[in-house]
Design a protein around this motif. Structure first.
Motif, PDB file in Angstrom:
ATOM      1  N   ALA A 167       5.688   1.997 -19.264  1.00  0.00           N
ATOM      2  CA  ALA A 167       4.428   2.014 -18.516  1.00  0.00           C
ATOM      3  C   ALA A 167       3.632   3.283 -18.815  1.00  0.00           C
ATOM      4  O   ALA A 167       2.411   3.234 -19.013  1.00  0.00           O
ATOM      5  CB  ALA A 167       4.715   1.902 -17.019  1.00  0.00           C
ATOM      6  N   GLN A 174      -4.706   4.997  -8.491  1.00  0.00           N
ATOM      7  CA  GLN A 174      -5.135   5.606  -9.743  1.00  0.00           C
ATOM      8  C   GLN A 174      -5.175   7.132  -9.570  1.00  0.00           C
ATOM      9  O   GLN A 174      -5.300   7.638  -8.460  1.00  0.00           O
ATOM     10  CB  GLN A 174      -6.521   5.098 -10.137  1.00  0.00           C
ATOM     11  CG  GLN A 174      -6.589   3.595 -10.353  1.00  0.00           C
ATOM     12  CD  GLN A 174      -5.736   3.154 -11.534  1.00  0.00           C
ATOM     13  OE1 GLN A 174      -5.842   3.704 -12.625  1.00  0.00           O
ATOM     14  NE2 GLN A 174      -4.876   2.158 -11.309  1.00  0.00           N
ATOM     15  N   ALA A 201       3.291   1.274 -11.913  1.00  0.00           N
ATOM     16  CA  ALA A 201       1.831   1.366 -12.012  1.00  0.00           C
ATOM     17  C   ALA A 201       1.370   2.817 -11.955  1.00  0.00           C
ATOM     18  O   ALA A 201       0.373   3.188 -12.577  1.00  0.00           O
ATOM     19  CB  ALA A 201       1.178   0.555 -10.901  1.00  0.00           C
ATOM     20  N   HIS A 219       6.065   3.924  -8.389  1.00  0.00           N
ATOM     21  CA  HIS A 219       5.785   2.608  -8.963  1.00  0.00           C
ATOM     22  C   HIS A 219       5.557   2.775 -10.461  1.00  0.00           C
ATOM     23  O   HIS A 219       5.039   3.809 -10.904  1.00  0.00           O
ATOM     24  CB  HIS A 219       4.518   1.985  -8.351  1.00  0.00           C
ATOM     25  CG  HIS A 219       4.474   2.020  -6.849  1.00  0.00           C
ATOM     26  ND1 HIS A 219       5.135   1.102  -6.069  1.00  0.00           N
ATOM     27  CD2 HIS A 219       3.851   2.865  -5.993  1.00  0.00           C
ATOM     28  CE1 HIS A 219       4.915   1.383  -4.790  1.00  0.00           C
ATOM     29  NE2 HIS A 219       4.141   2.437  -4.720  1.00  0.00           N
ATOM     30  N   PRO A 268       0.922   0.697  -4.979  1.00  0.00           N
ATOM     31  CA  PRO A 268       1.083   0.458  -6.422  1.00  0.00           C
ATOM     32  C   PRO A 268      -0.231   0.358  -7.188  1.00  0.00           C
ATOM     33  O   PRO A 268      -0.226   0.399  -8.414  1.00  0.00           O
ATOM     34  CB  PRO A 268       1.861  -0.863  -6.476  1.00  0.00           C
ATOM     35  CG  PRO A 268       1.621  -1.513  -5.162  1.00  0.00           C
ATOM     36  CD  PRO A 268       1.464  -0.411  -4.176  1.00  0.00           C
ATOM     37  N   GLN A 269      -1.364   0.210  -6.502  1.00  0.00           N
ATOM     38  CA  GLN A 269      -2.662   0.134  -7.184  1.00  0.00           C
ATOM     39  C   GLN A 269      -3.327   1.506  -7.329  1.00  0.00           C
ATOM     40  O   GLN A 269      -4.450   1.592  -7.827  1.00  0.00           O
ATOM     41  CB  GLN A 269      -3.604  -0.808  -6.404  1.00  0.00           C
ATOM     42  CG  GLN A 269      -3.055  -2.214  -6.198  1.00  0.00           C
ATOM     43  CD  GLN A 269      -2.660  -2.880  -7.496  1.00  0.00           C
ATOM     44  OE1 GLN A 269      -3.407  -2.863  -8.472  1.00  0.00           O
ATOM     45  NE2 GLN A 269      -1.469  -3.474  -7.503  1.00  0.00           N
TER      46      GLN A 269
END
Length: 381
Positions: free
Chosen positions: A298, A250, A140, A138, A247-248
């Motif tokens: 990104a 970390q 992200a 992703h 996708p979130q």
């Protein structure tokens, strides 16, 4: 018994370069570590090349054990890497703790091998089975990886140890960052006879003079403005552990500082771009390698959220990218030709990696990536 394979230089798995770790060798090793005990149940073998490694269930929990040939890493060479990891941990970076044995050693030479033992790092290994040079799942993830790299660079500040002394498999820009790269390469031949032997059969001076040196002359003024910093030098998604699958996610932990050395922050950032955003394995298969400019944006936005790059930094990145791999490619030639005796892999390191990757940056797709970086630079005040 399932046959264990390793990641190679291409898409297909290959026979591992080194024999797999066994419980019989790991148990007596861990017995010397007060934090580990002498229990050892191997639960996973890493497919990564250059060493043998495994996750091991011990009396105190899960550990990561890695074994090297002393021709690749001696205990003294590993101790330099471990000192960097200790500094990062003291500065709050999320790195796995290196364990010490009863004599206070973090790297142990025994039975003709060199070993290191780490606590298992926290986080999910979402990219465990992916090859290097494969993209983020992703954008992200690219953002999170960029932010984590910038945080690592902040943590690395103040670590002023000299460059590492290992003679193989380090990533830096000592050769192509020198005023005369050809002379710098020749100066290594006494300590690296395998490189001298390999290059003598090739018109390497002519090739580098035509392809690499014009780019190096453009890069050199930027290099003179870069503050020295110890860096990771192998920043790709499979060397990061993540908070969740999606996708979130970390970055929770940073792994594998085996190529780390004293270089400069933009070298690490350029390496991250090269490792993650260009599908080199497609190029090696004769297909087009299309750079992911959205993921590039990104990654840079993530990095800028912690350490905003200047206009000059972005221009330096554009000048650096065609050469960021070059020193390591020659180091791989030493490894494959001089240590493993693999003519095929040495040829891939020289022809596909050293030559092919730089040539790609001079062609349409590479120029598209570099133009994008220069356009980003033009928007920075």
């Amino acid at each position: 018994m399932t046959k264990r394979l390793s990641h190679g230089m291409g898409l297909d798995p290959v026979e591992p370069d080194w024999p797999a770790l066994t419980a019989a060798e790991v148990r007596p090793l861990l017995a010397d570590f007060p934090a580990a005990g002498d229990e050892a149940h191997l639960t996973w073998h890493s497919p990564r090349p250059f060493s043998a490694a495994a996750l091991v269930e011990s009396a105190s929990g899960t550990l990561f054990v890695k074994r090297h040939s002393p021709r690749v890493r001696t205990a003294a060479w590993l101790a330099e890497e471990h000192a960097f990891l200790d500094h990062l941990a003291r500065r709050g970076a999320s790195v796995a703790q290196v364990l010490r044995d009863r004599q206070g050693r973090s790297a142990i030479e025994r039975d003709g091998w060199t070993y290191e033992v780490h606590e298992k790092a926290q986080g999910l290994d979402l990219y465990r089975d992916t090859l290097s040079w494969t993209p983020f799942q992703h954008n992200a993830h690219a953002f999170a990886a960029g932010a984590a790299l910038a945080k690592l660079h902040r943590a690395a500040e103040g670590f002023d140890a000299p460059s590492r002394t290992a003679g193989v498999l380090l990533s830096n820009l000592k050769l192509f960052g020198a005023p005369d790269p050809l002379a710098a390469i020749e100066a290594t031949f006494e300590q690296a006879p395998a490189l001298a032997e390999y290059l003598q059969a090739r018109p390497w001076k002519e090739t580098l003079s035509e392809l690499h040196l014009p780019l190096q002359r453009e890069l050199l003024p930027y290099l003179q403005r870069q503050p020295a910093l110890w860096t990771h030098n192998d920043w790709h998604a499979s060397n990061l552990l993540w908070s969740e699958d999606g996708p979130q996610a970390q970055v929770v932990s940073m792994l594998d500082f085996g190529l780390s050395d004293r270089s400069f922050a933009l070298f690490d950032l350029a390496t991250a771009i090269e490792r993650n955003l260009v599908p080199w394995l497609e190029l090696d298969q004769g297909r087009a390698a299309i750079a992911d400019l959205d993921a590039l944006d990104a990654l840079l936005q993530g990095y800028a959220s912690v350490r905003p790059p200047s206009r000059d930094d972005l221009l330096a990145l554009a000048a650096l990218l065609p050469l960021v791999h070059a020193d390591f490619a020659l180091s791989e030639v030493i490894y494959f030709h001089g240590i493993l005796g693999s003519a095929e892999s040495a040829s891939l390191a020289y022809d596909n990696y050293l030559i092919g990757h730089t040539r790609w940056f001079l062609e349409a797709e590479g120029q598209r990536l570099l133009k994008h970086l220069r356009q980003l630079a033009a928007r920075v005040n």
